[in-house]
Write a protein that holds these residues in place. Structure first.
Motif, mmCIF file in Angstrom:
data_model
loop_
_atom_site.group_PDB
_atom_site.id
_atom_site.type_symbol
_atom_site.label_atom_id
_atom_site.label_comp_id
_atom_site.label_asym_id
_atom_site.label_seq_id
_atom_site.Cartn_x
_atom_site.Cartn_y
_atom_site.Cartn_z
ATOM 1 N N LEU A 354 0.852 -1.200 0.000
ATOM 2 C CA LEU A 354 0.000 0.000 0.000
ATOM 3 C C LEU A 354 0.884 1.245 0.000
ATOM 4 N N HIS A 355 1.952 1.206 0.797
ATOM 5 C CA HIS A 355 2.881 2.335 0.909
ATOM 6 C C HIS A 355 3.577 2.603 -0.439
ATOM 7 N N GLU A 356 4.190 1.572 -0.982
ATOM 8 C CA GLU A 356 4.902 1.744 -2.256
ATOM 9 C C GLU A 356 3.914 2.074 -3.374
ATOM 10 N N GLY A 358 1.383 4.016 -3.021
ATOM 11 C CA GLY A 358 1.230 5.471 -2.921
ATOM 12 C C GLY A 358 2.343 6.200 -3.658
ATOM 13 N N HIS A 359 3.571 5.720 -3.499
ATOM 14 C CA HIS A 359 4.695 6.319 -4.236
ATOM 15 C C HIS A 359 4.487 6.172 -5.748
ATOM 16 N N SER A 360 4.020 5.001 -6.159
ATOM 17 C CA SER A 360 3.876 4.772 -7.600
ATOM 18 C C SER A 360 2.782 5.681 -8.181
ATOM 19 N N ALA A 382 6.798 13.352 -0.636
ATOM 20 C CA ALA A 382 6.751 12.018 -1.254
ATOM 21 C C ALA A 382 6.217 11.002 -0.236
ATOM 22 N N GLU A 383 6.635 11.161 1.019
ATOM 23 C CA GLU A 383 6.176 10.217 2.049
ATOM 24 C C GLU A 383 4.742 10.495 2.498
ATOM 25 N N VAL A 384 4.240 11.691 2.252
ATOM 26 C CA VAL A 384 2.811 11.929 2.503
ATOM 27 C C VAL A 384 2.006 11.081 1.516
ATOM 28 N N ALA A 385 2.482 11.034 0.265
ATOM 29 C CA ALA A 385 1.785 10.239 -0.759
ATOM 30 C C ALA A 385 1.707 8.770 -0.345
ATOM 31 N N SER A 386 2.810 8.235 0.154
ATOM 32 C CA SER A 386 2.837 6.803 0.480
ATOM 33 C C SER A 386 2.139 6.510 1.807
ATOM 34 N N MET A 387 2.419 7.330 2.832
ATOM 35 C CA MET A 387 1.820 7.065 4.145
ATOM 36 C C MET A 387 0.307 7.309 4.119
HETATM 37 ZN ZN LIG Z 1 8.317 5.605 1.353
#
Ligand SMILES: [Zn+2]
Length: 567
Positions: A354-356, A358-360, A382-387
């Protein structure tokens, strides 16, 4: 000549520097005007994309098969033969653009970054970075060689992790003590390595005419929207608001385990004695179910994930020879992300995908920008997108929604995730405050005893809920076991900041999931073209590091967990 650059990576991958360099020379020679600057930036971007994608694909190659020596050799050669001269050539192009005084549309953030990078660049630092990465390799070697004999078998420290989930407390304790003893055997080697890192970093900062390495790193990381003082206030706020909540979690854990206080070997076991969650037994199930969840979050995001499945941009299963860990990288020519991980059937794997994922999605959304604006996204966002995606997907984990779990198991997974958010902030505060101290007290920090004392003091302040009585040596050397401190200094507070953003995106989704997701997608589509506060705002969140925002986050997490608790 740029029209003749290959449109796919296949034809470009074998190009050597002699073939690439004329393109940089041509860019350098072109007269820059208002009329042609966008074309110039696009041409430069095309070249960068080809080099970047070759680099990414070689990197992927080294991780999907660590035994492939030919790829490893090509990867290392690429770093030296292509990337190093590319960086030097790029520096000249940056200087050229800055000197032109031109301000291309939608490019102000990129220009600001470029100016900072150009100012910080020193040719004499280039070999020092190589030395630094070699020290990083030495750190990996020391840590990688740490093994213990457990139940008649040699096991790495990572392979000991499952033992900490064992219901037998004395078994957990002896495993923990054995690991700790092995780690402490490298205490002097790591201290010695540390001194070399610190000396080198002080030199790098001095070469760049910075007062200390912290000031250097701040610019190097392009941190314009918050200062070291903001980080200190963030840490005070964490101590005030989050640490008491973390202590409540540890106390509840101790009570459920029937122990007086939580010891370091009590942190991973399920406090209610349940067996670990087993969401899937084969990769197809992981794939299909995650796709269903992403489609529920948003049909377009689900479609992105399906594209990745179709085009084989997912390497998810764990098999022999694969590098550890998980990541999402980007192929800029193909305009496609790639996800790598080592799934073995745990809830952690679901969380990682799910996290990765979000990055994709960030990569898909941002690739709609014009070529020249597709710069780097700041890591804090970028980590807001994944988290955020871990949270947005949270409500679809149940089988009723097409997810992996029964109602009870889904609730358990959510509680574990939400509690881990609370427990993370204090740990992050230790790591960041430690480094803030180190690089502003470099003379003191050259003595590892002082570092131990500082870490111990921070441990007492931020994690008082874990009982280290009689384990002083293990406690004060915690900094030895944080890879970032050795290899990626100051890269950590970013996660703490991002988590504040992600919890706010989740909060919005509880009121209006559709709007929260729409805002999220819009913010992702801005790539790196806006400042951090603007990106957070676009996602419906406040860029904040204060006690009030943290209190709101902690309250929401605690009330939600209370509702999800088994009756
Ligand atoms: Zn990440």
């Amino acid at each position: 000549m740029f029209a003749e650059l290959p449109n796919t990576i296949n034809d470009f991958q074998t190009w050597d520097w002699a073939k690439i360099e004329p393109y940089f020379k041509a860019l350098e020679a072109r007269d820059l005007t208002e009329a042609n600057v966008i074309e110039w930036l696009n041409d430069w971007a095309k070249l960068n994309f080809l080099i970047g994608e070759t680099h990414s694909r070689l990197y992927v190659g080294t991780t999907v098969d660590t035994t492939d020596e030919a790829t490893e050799k090509r990867y290392n050669a690429y770093l030296e033969d292509i990337l190093q001269p590319t960086n030097v050539a790029a520096q000249r192009l940056k200087e050229k653009l800055i000197a032109s005084g031109l301000k291309p549309e939608g490019y102000s953030i990129e220009l600001r970054n470029m100016r900072t990078e150009a100012e910080l660049f020193r040719e004499e630092n280039v070999p020092l970075f190589t030395q630094e990465s070699k020290l990083g390799t030495e750190y990996d070697k020391i840590i990688g060689a740490q093994t213990v004999q457990w139940e008649g078998q040699e096991r790495t420290i990572a392979q000991m992790k499952p033992v900490y989930q064992d219901g037998d407390r004395s078994k957990r304790e002896s495993a923990w003590r054995m690991v700790s003893q092995r780690q402490l055997a490298d205490r002097s080697a790591l201290n010695e390595l540390w001194q070399r890192f610190l000396k080198l970093r002080t030199e790098i900062a001095g070469n760049a005419d910075m007062p200390d390495y912290r000031a250097y790193r701040w610019r190097n990381f392009l941190r314009f929207d918050y200062t070291p003082d903001d980080c200190a206030r963030f840490e005070d706020a964490i101590a005030e608001v989050v640490v008491p909540a973390a202590t409540r979690i540890y106390e509840q854990r101790a009570k459920r385990l029937g122990v007086g206080a939580v010891r370091p070997w009590d942190l991973d076991v399920d406090p209610l004695g349940r067996a670990p969650l087993r969401p899937f037994s084969d990769i197809d199930t992981l794939n299909h179910t995650t796709s269903t969840i992403f489609h529920k979050v948003d049909p377009q995001l689900g479609d992105y994930f399906d594209v990745m499945q179709r085009e084989k941009l997912l390497d998810l299963d764990n098999h022999k020879g694969k590098a550890p860990g998980g990541y999402c990288t980007y192929f800029p020519v193909a305009q496609r992300p790639f996800i790598f991980m080592n799934a073995v059937g745990l809830h952690d794997d679901v969380q990682t995908l799910l996290h990765e994922g979000g990055h994709s999605f960030h990569a898909f959304e941002a690739s709609k920008l014009p070529l020249y604006q597709q710069g780097d996204v700041p890591i804090e966002f970028a980590e807001v997108a994944s988290m955020s995606m871990e949270h947005l997907a949270g409500r679809y984990l149940t089988q009723a929604e097409g997810g992996f779990y029964s109602e009870a198991d889904a609730a358990r997974a959510r509680i574990e995730h939400l509690q881990s958010d609370i427990l993370f902030w204090p740990y992050m505060a230790i790591v960041d405050a430690f480094q803030q101290w180190v690089y502003t007290h470099a003379d003191d920090a050259m003595n590892p005893d002082n570092c131990d004392a500082k870490w111990g003091e921070l441990q007492d302040r931020f994690q008082p809920g874990i009982d280290y009585t009689g384990l002083e040596d293990a406690k004060v050397t915690g900094w030895h076991r944080k890879l970032h401190i050795f290899q990626i200094p100051f890269y950590y507070v970013d996660y703490g900041i991002a988590q504040v953003g992600a919890v706010q995106v989740w909060r919005n989704s509880l009121k209006d999931q559709a709007k929260a997701v729409a805002d999220y997608r819009h913010a992702l589509s801005l790539g790196g073209t806006k400042s951090l506060p603007e990106l957070f705002k676009a996602a419906g969140a406040k860029f904040a590091m204060d006690a009030d925002t943290l209190r709101e986050a902690v309250d929401l997490i605690e009330t939600t967990c209370a509702k999800l608790e088994p009756a």
